[in-house]
Design an enzyme around this catalytic site. Structure first.
Site, PDB file in Angstrom:
ATOM      1  N   HIS A 168     -11.738  12.308   1.880  1.00  0.00           N
ATOM      2  CA  HIS A 168     -11.760  10.939   2.375  1.00  0.00           C
ATOM      3  C   HIS A 168     -11.637  10.823   3.892  1.00  0.00           C
ATOM      4  O   HIS A 168     -12.262   9.974   4.505  1.00  0.00           O
ATOM      5  CB  HIS A 168     -10.602  10.176   1.725  1.00  0.00           C
ATOM      6  CG  HIS A 168     -10.559   8.728   2.061  1.00  0.00           C
ATOM      7  ND1 HIS A 168     -11.644   7.904   1.853  1.00  0.00           N
ATOM      8  CD2 HIS A 168      -9.579   7.939   2.564  1.00  0.00           C
ATOM      9  CE1 HIS A 168     -11.321   6.679   2.230  1.00  0.00           C
ATOM     10  NE2 HIS A 168     -10.081   6.672   2.678  1.00  0.00           N
ATOM     11  N   PHE A 202       0.854  -1.188   0.000  1.00  0.00           N
ATOM     12  CA  PHE A 202       0.000   0.000   0.000  1.00  0.00           C
ATOM     13  C   PHE A 202       0.882   1.226   0.000  1.00  0.00           C
ATOM     14  O   PHE A 202       2.048   1.169   0.406  1.00  0.00           O
ATOM     15  CB  PHE A 202      -0.886  -0.003   1.251  1.00  0.00           C
ATOM     16  CG  PHE A 202      -2.352   0.068   0.944  1.00  0.00           C
ATOM     17  CD1 PHE A 202      -2.947  -0.855   0.113  1.00  0.00           C
ATOM     18  CD2 PHE A 202      -3.147   1.058   1.510  1.00  0.00           C
ATOM     19  CE1 PHE A 202      -4.311  -0.801  -0.150  1.00  0.00           C
ATOM     20  CE2 PHE A 202      -4.518   1.117   1.255  1.00  0.00           C
ATOM     21  CZ  PHE A 202      -5.089   0.194   0.421  1.00  0.00           C
ATOM     22  N   GLN A 229      -7.648  14.784   4.325  1.00  0.00           N
ATOM     23  CA  GLN A 229      -7.078  13.929   3.283  1.00  0.00           C
ATOM     24  C   GLN A 229      -8.032  13.769   2.108  1.00  0.00           C
ATOM     25  O   GLN A 229      -9.183  13.396   2.288  1.00  0.00           O
ATOM     26  CB  GLN A 229      -6.755  12.546   3.839  1.00  0.00           C
ATOM     27  CG  GLN A 229      -6.140  11.630   2.798  1.00  0.00           C
ATOM     28  CD  GLN A 229      -5.633  10.342   3.414  1.00  0.00           C
ATOM     29  OE1 GLN A 229      -6.413   9.475   3.762  1.00  0.00           O
ATOM     30  NE2 GLN A 229      -4.328  10.221   3.547  1.00  0.00           N
ATOM     31  N   HIS A 233      -8.545  11.516  -0.924  1.00  0.00           N
ATOM     32  CA  HIS A 233      -8.102  10.242  -1.490  1.00  0.00           C
ATOM     33  C   HIS A 233      -7.914  10.445  -2.978  1.00  0.00           C
ATOM     34  O   HIS A 233      -8.746  11.053  -3.634  1.00  0.00           O
ATOM     35  CB  HIS A 233      -9.155   9.168  -1.215  1.00  0.00           C
ATOM     36  CG  HIS A 233      -8.658   7.770  -1.447  1.00  0.00           C
ATOM     37  ND1 HIS A 233      -8.435   7.281  -2.707  1.00  0.00           N
ATOM     38  CD2 HIS A 233      -8.331   6.780  -0.591  1.00  0.00           C
ATOM     39  CE1 HIS A 233      -7.991   6.029  -2.604  1.00  0.00           C
ATOM     40  NE2 HIS A 233      -7.916   5.704  -1.338  1.00  0.00           N
TER      41      HIS A 233
END
Lengths: 245, 607, 251
Positions: free
Chosen positions: B379, B121, B234, B236
């Protein structure tokens, strides 16, 4: 912009409620829940609907669209011919709260009674992908309760007193087939969850938005496990003689 | 005064996502009586939407992994603004929490040796994310839910808490209403754990569910706690951009973890050119090297190839996509292409089943044959209630927090997969902290009738206004303000305009009105949700204005560089006389032995 | 389970808000079954003279059981096995509970009958649980049908292929797909295990289970195809034996 004609159930009881008709502009890619939100946002802020994620992941926006149990967030408007009225009603099987919202708390009561996951004491927590592939299918369930709604044992015969419903057979199948679970729920399935009331007419599988093969992969294998314990004379005979296999 | 029902618990947990459930389980297991309040039905919380996985250094796939590396990745991702103690506890305890989930019945994907499989990730050095296809959050919530219901926790479903009640400085309980029929409820509780999640619903394009209306942030502020790091929102990088109804819906980072490639409309694999200098050497240099890495990952083999550039941190990828689209290299629907279709179709369906169905059903796109169109979507909020790392307690005695509603753990930017692990690590700690706090209390704090009366009046007010505004319309205005002035790139004059317009809107929200009954009346619910969102929106905008640098998810056009001095402070937001106030507070300093983990890793440019 | 407020008003048969052609499926199923049942009954009971032609033995009459004291059609001695296998089959149960018992006729459509519903918990439907025994018997019958199918290539000691040979072969293949895709078999061969990877034995059973699962996914298809093919194989023999048509020898 083309318009859709939405016939939406409004009211706090099924007898006194009625369908109200709204005209909603249709955009490309729109789903029924978008239309309901449009009604809320621009035409009728009091319209009650239960929803969360709008992505078919939480299973909140279950309703009956043109009589068919559906997730509203997954039912595209372009599925219906233009100009055709689209009816949206609350789930039939559960008591109505208001408009499209029903009281599904019975399901949570059922869930509490299921004997929980009980790992074998000597488990070393190593198991292979092939051992859990079946279980993972069941764990895709998002608890939208569409299967509970459509199941005629609950819907038509109202046997909530004896029957746990497809959702919980899926849950129990996941527990029973877990490679490290130590319990045997055959008796619970037969005597308390009413597995025998299912006549495998498969509507649960038809409506499942997660495409879980509820009947073939969960209910029927459970029925066969119950047969092993309670109906197969030869197996029962051997079990009597040799003890638990 | 209107009637209300009363329930008594030792610990009241507000919110039943991963953090709330985990806190409730822990508190209940330590022998105190626990009530769990959730705004939706149990098991529907936003956690179900988490897809990619749980970050935990189990080292099942990459044996080199360990908590120190996870800690370092987390701090680097957070641009060193994280609360070091939280990041440390998180990295150290996540593996145990994941194993515990498995022992409670969670069924993770397996390695060939029969252990929990882990995937790569963004920002994680090693393959670290324990996952179940792309529905890891669902697995987590169902596991915790089933564990919780068999533990005798009282669950209050479809119930919203609108106020925390206090006895002097201490928490004494909470006031709320049931969505179903609008009846009021008072929870007498010695401690309250906030686990209400985030703030996404103030943005028009968000991956968040409707529940994310900043409830916990507002409750905490009003009860006297402070929020930190609220400027760090944040985006995304990959949300769906089409069709309009699902705009913002998340496309899991797992797609890139499995080898998904980002290209602009000219077919250029643009991420190569956006890699920050500081970390460039950790990523593949050529398409060929990236491909070798993906092939090895699929085959489960070791390789000397470095990871594809698409696995850069979220803030960086989001900005890159934004810039590509702005430069006119976007797709027809205003995103970029994310392509996994070059891989074996059956494997894609197996590893990313939800994505496959999501695109197939909602956008008529078969991701095994066509690329997806994606763009940034709001997000997660890194900021939130300031809590003690070890116990989860805020500065208000008896008020605890865990999960997205708290701040500090993720610093300036959260790494994918660190959220689910955050929930279970700090959910457990907050539950334990609350239980211990309760056990040490001598007497039950008392809820005052005046406070309850005020809470009732606040809820009744929208029905009584005759000249008021439609709450849905107000929400649309809020969306417009936030996306225009407090978006992915920020500037002083925009932020100032935004703050002024938020003030006007706050005034309008005070006059929001609604008709009808209290029975499942969504407009009424929104009236209150809006007041919460207004507070948090102010907190975000003001914090963003005050941080005159670019760091992590906070990107200032007028201050593109990182300022080392600002790397030593948190922005703290609190209420004083009903007004939102701001001050900078020093960042807790890391002990020397942890500092050693970061030698020669100083970045000056924001990346 | 808790007794809760009755949410559902009793509804009449066919009551639904569905506006699609939900009745088509049960109507087709009922028609298909009825035609087959009438045909099979007529052939099994009343035409015992037309059971064989050349190397072809009608599947309704195989295996041939000849008993001195049995004065009725010998097909009756055989047909109860496949009939019982199919009657207790999980697919057929779904199909006839819907198409014949109308309980329910289709999803979200009102059912037939009162509120005495007991599902498969009481006599006679509780006997559905013995499906696996019919499976055992059906496998025995299937073995004879395989023998017949192989024999259908034997023209007086000479290998040959007639149209009938191919029909017989296809039929027995379809019947095998249907029989070995059985849910009960799927359970017995491996489904009952909780751990597939735990020993060499369970690994083998997992492999068989996986194949059975593949067949099982199309159980409905094989149920219909094999129903048609077995009827057609019999009809073919009947027409040959009655000199209505002649078998074409391919070589």
């Amino acid at each position: 912009m083309p318009e859709a004609i939405m016939k939406v159930f409004r009211g706090i009881s099924r007898e006194a409620g009625e369908f109200k008709t709204y005209k909603v502009p249709v955009e490309e890619g729109m789903v029924v829940l978008d239309a309901i939100h449009y009604i809320q946002g621009f035409l009728d802020p009091e319209l009650s609907v239960r929803w969360n994620c709008k992505a078919a992941k939480c299973g909140s926006c279950s309703a009956e669209v043109n009589g068919y149990p559906s997730l509203m967030c997954k039912t595209r408007m372009d599925r219906f011919p233009e100009g055709q009225e689209i009816t949206v009603e609350p789930l039939k099987t559960f008591p109505l709260v208001k408009d499209l919202v029903t009281d599904v708390s019975w399901n949570y009561e059922v869930n509490k009674k299921i004997p929980p996951f009980t790992p074998k004491p000597d488990a070393d927590w190593t198991f292979m992908q092939e051992d859990i592939e079946r279980v993972q299918e069941f764990r895709k369930c998002i608890e939208c309760f569409l299967c509970q709604d459509v199941c005629h044992v609950l819907r038509d015969h109202d046997r909530k007193d004896v029957f746990a419903g497809p959702r919980f057979f899926v849950r129990m199948a996941g527990l029973e087939m877990h490679p490290l679970d130590a319990l045997n729920r055959a008796e619970f399935l037969k005597d308390h969850a009413g597995l025998g009331f299912c006549n495998i007419t498969k509507c649960c599988t038809e409506v499942c938005p997660e495409e879980i093969h509820i009947t073939d992969n969960a209910i029927i294998p459970l029925k066969e496990r119950v047969v092993d314990e309670f109906y197969d004379p030869v197996l029962m005979f051997f079990k009597k003689i040799f003890g638990k296999s | 005064m209107a009637d209300y029902e009363v329930h008594e618990h030792d610990v009241l947990v507000v919110g039943a996502g991963g953090a709330g459930l985990r806190a409730a389980i822990e508190a209940s297991a330590s022998g105190v009586s626990v009530g769990l309040v959730c705004k939706s039905l149990l098991g529907k919380a936003h956690t179900v939407m988490a897809e990619g996985g749980i970050a935990a250094a189990l080292a099942n796939v990459d044996a080199e992994d360990g908590w120190q590396t996870h800690f370092r990745d987390t701090m680097n991702g957070g641009k060193m603004l994280n609360n070091w103690r939280m990041a440390q506890l998180h990295a150290q305890e996540a593996p145990d929490r994941v194993r515990e989930l498995e022992q409670w019945g969670a069924v993770f994907d397996r390695t060939r040796e029969g252990k929990i499989l882990q995937r790569a990730f963004g920002g994680h050095t090693w393959k670290r994310l324990c996952h179940v296809g792309d529905r890891t959050g669902l697995e987590m919530i169902r596991t915790l839910q089933d564990r919780g219901v068999h533990q005798g926790i009282d669950v209050y479903m479809e119930c919203a808490v609108t106020r925390l009640l206090k006895d002097g400085q201490r928490i004494a309980g909470a006031f709320g209403y049931f969505r179903e029929d609008g009846r009021y409820v008072v929870f007498k509780a010695k401690a309250v754990v906030l686990a209400t999640g985030g703030v996404g619903r103030m943005f028009p394009v968000t991956s968040n569910s409707w529940e994310y209306t900043a409830d916990g942030h507002a409750l905490a502020l009003r009860a006297g706690a402070d929020l930190i790091d609220m400027e760090f929102v944040q985006f995304h990088p990959t949300g769906m951009v089409w069709p309009p109804g699902v705009r913002g819906l998340l496309v899991t980072e797992g797609v890139r973890g499995e080898g998904g490639i980002l290209r602009n409309s000219a077919g250029e694999r643009f991420m190569f050119k956006y890699l920050p200098e500081a970390t460039r050497k950790d990523y593949a240099e050529t398409e060929d090297e990236a491909k070798r890495w993906v092939d090895a990952a699929i085959a489960g083999q070791k390789t000397d190839a470095r990871r594809p550039p698409e696995l850069s941190t979220r803030d960086n990828v989001a900005r890159s996509i934004y810039l590509e689209v702005k430069a006119g290299r976007g797709t027809p629907h205003g995103g970029v292409f994310l392509d996994i279709s070059y891989q074996d179709a059956e494997r894609v369906k197996r590893k990313l089943p939800s994505m496959y169905h999501q695109f197939k059903e909602l956008a008529d796109v078969d991701i095994t044959r066509q690329p997806m169109e994606v763009g940034p979507t709001m997000h997660y909020i890194m900021g939130g209630v300031r809590v003690d790392a070890d116990t989860g307690e805020s500065r208000v005695p008896g008020l605890f927090g865990a999960g997205e509603v708290t701040g500090g753990m993720h610093g300036a930017n959260r790494l994918g997969g660190n959220s689910l692990s955050d929930l279970i690590v700090f959910g457990r700690r907050a539950g334990l902290g609350a239980a211990n706090y309760v056990k040490a209390l001598n007497a039950r704090p008392q809820c005052s009738d005046d406070e309850i009366k005020a809470a009732v009046e606040e809820m009744e007010a929208p029905f009584k206004r005759t000249d008021g505004k439609n709450p849905y319309e107000l929400q649309r205005k809020l969306h417009e303000i936030m996306s225009t002035y407090v978006g992915i790139f920020r500037e002083e004059k925009d932020l100032k305009t935004g703050i002024a317009r938020l003030e006007e809107l706050t005034d309008e929200v005070r006059h929001a009105a609604i008709t009808g009954s209290k029975t499942y009346n969504p407009g009424w619910h929104m009236c209150h949700d809006l007041t919460n969102m207004m507070l948090a929106a102010q907190a975000i905008a003001q914090s963003a204005l005050s941080r005159k640098e670019s760091r992590g998810a906070h990107s200032r056009l007028d201050y593109p560089d990182t300022d080392p001095h600002l790397g030593k402070v948190n922005t703290s937001i609190y209420l004083e006389g009903g007004e939102v106030k701001l001050k900078q507070t020093p960042l807790p300093e890391m002990p020397e032995e942890l500092k050693q983990l970061f030698v020669k890793k100083e970045a000056t440019r924001n990346a | 389970m808790n007794k809760v407020e009755i949410a559902v008003a009793p509804e009449k048969l066919g009551a639904t808000a569905r506006n699609d052609n939900w009745w088509v499926e049960p109507a087709l199923v009922a028609t298909g079954f009825t035609i087959f049942i009438v045909y099979a009954t007529w052939r099994g009971l009343f035409e015992p003279q037309y059971f064989e032609w050349g190397p072809y033995l009608s599947p309704f009459y195989s295996p041939r059981i000849l008993l001195d004291w049995w004065h009725w059609s010998p097909a009756i001695l055989v047909l109860w096995v496949p009939a019982g296998f199919r009657a207790t089959c999980y697919y057929y149960r779904k199909a006839y509970y819907r198409a014949y018992f109308l309980d329910p006729p289709a999803c979200a459509v009102g059912h037939l009958g009162g509120d005495k519903y007991c599902g498969e918990t009481t006599f006679p439907f509780v006997l559905q649980n013995l499906h696996r025994y019919f499976f055992y018997l059906a496998v025995a019958v299937l073995a004879f049908l395989w023998y017949d199918a192989i024999r259908a290539f034997d023209f007086h000691g000479q290998f040959g292929v007639g149209v009938g040979s191919l029909i017989f072969l296809a039929n027995v293949v379809f019947l095998s797909f249907y029989t070995f895709g059985c849910h009960a078999y799927r359970h017995l061969v491996g489904g009952k295990l909780d751990c597939f990877s735990c020993s060499a034995r369970t690994k083998t059973r997992f492999k068989i289970w996986s194949v059975v699962t593949k067949l099982n996914e199309h159980h409905m298809l094989w149920a219909w195809v094999s129903l048609f093919s077995v009827g057609f194989a019999d009809l073919y023999v009947r027409l040959l034996a009655g000199h209505v048509i002649t078998d074409i020898r391919l070589f």
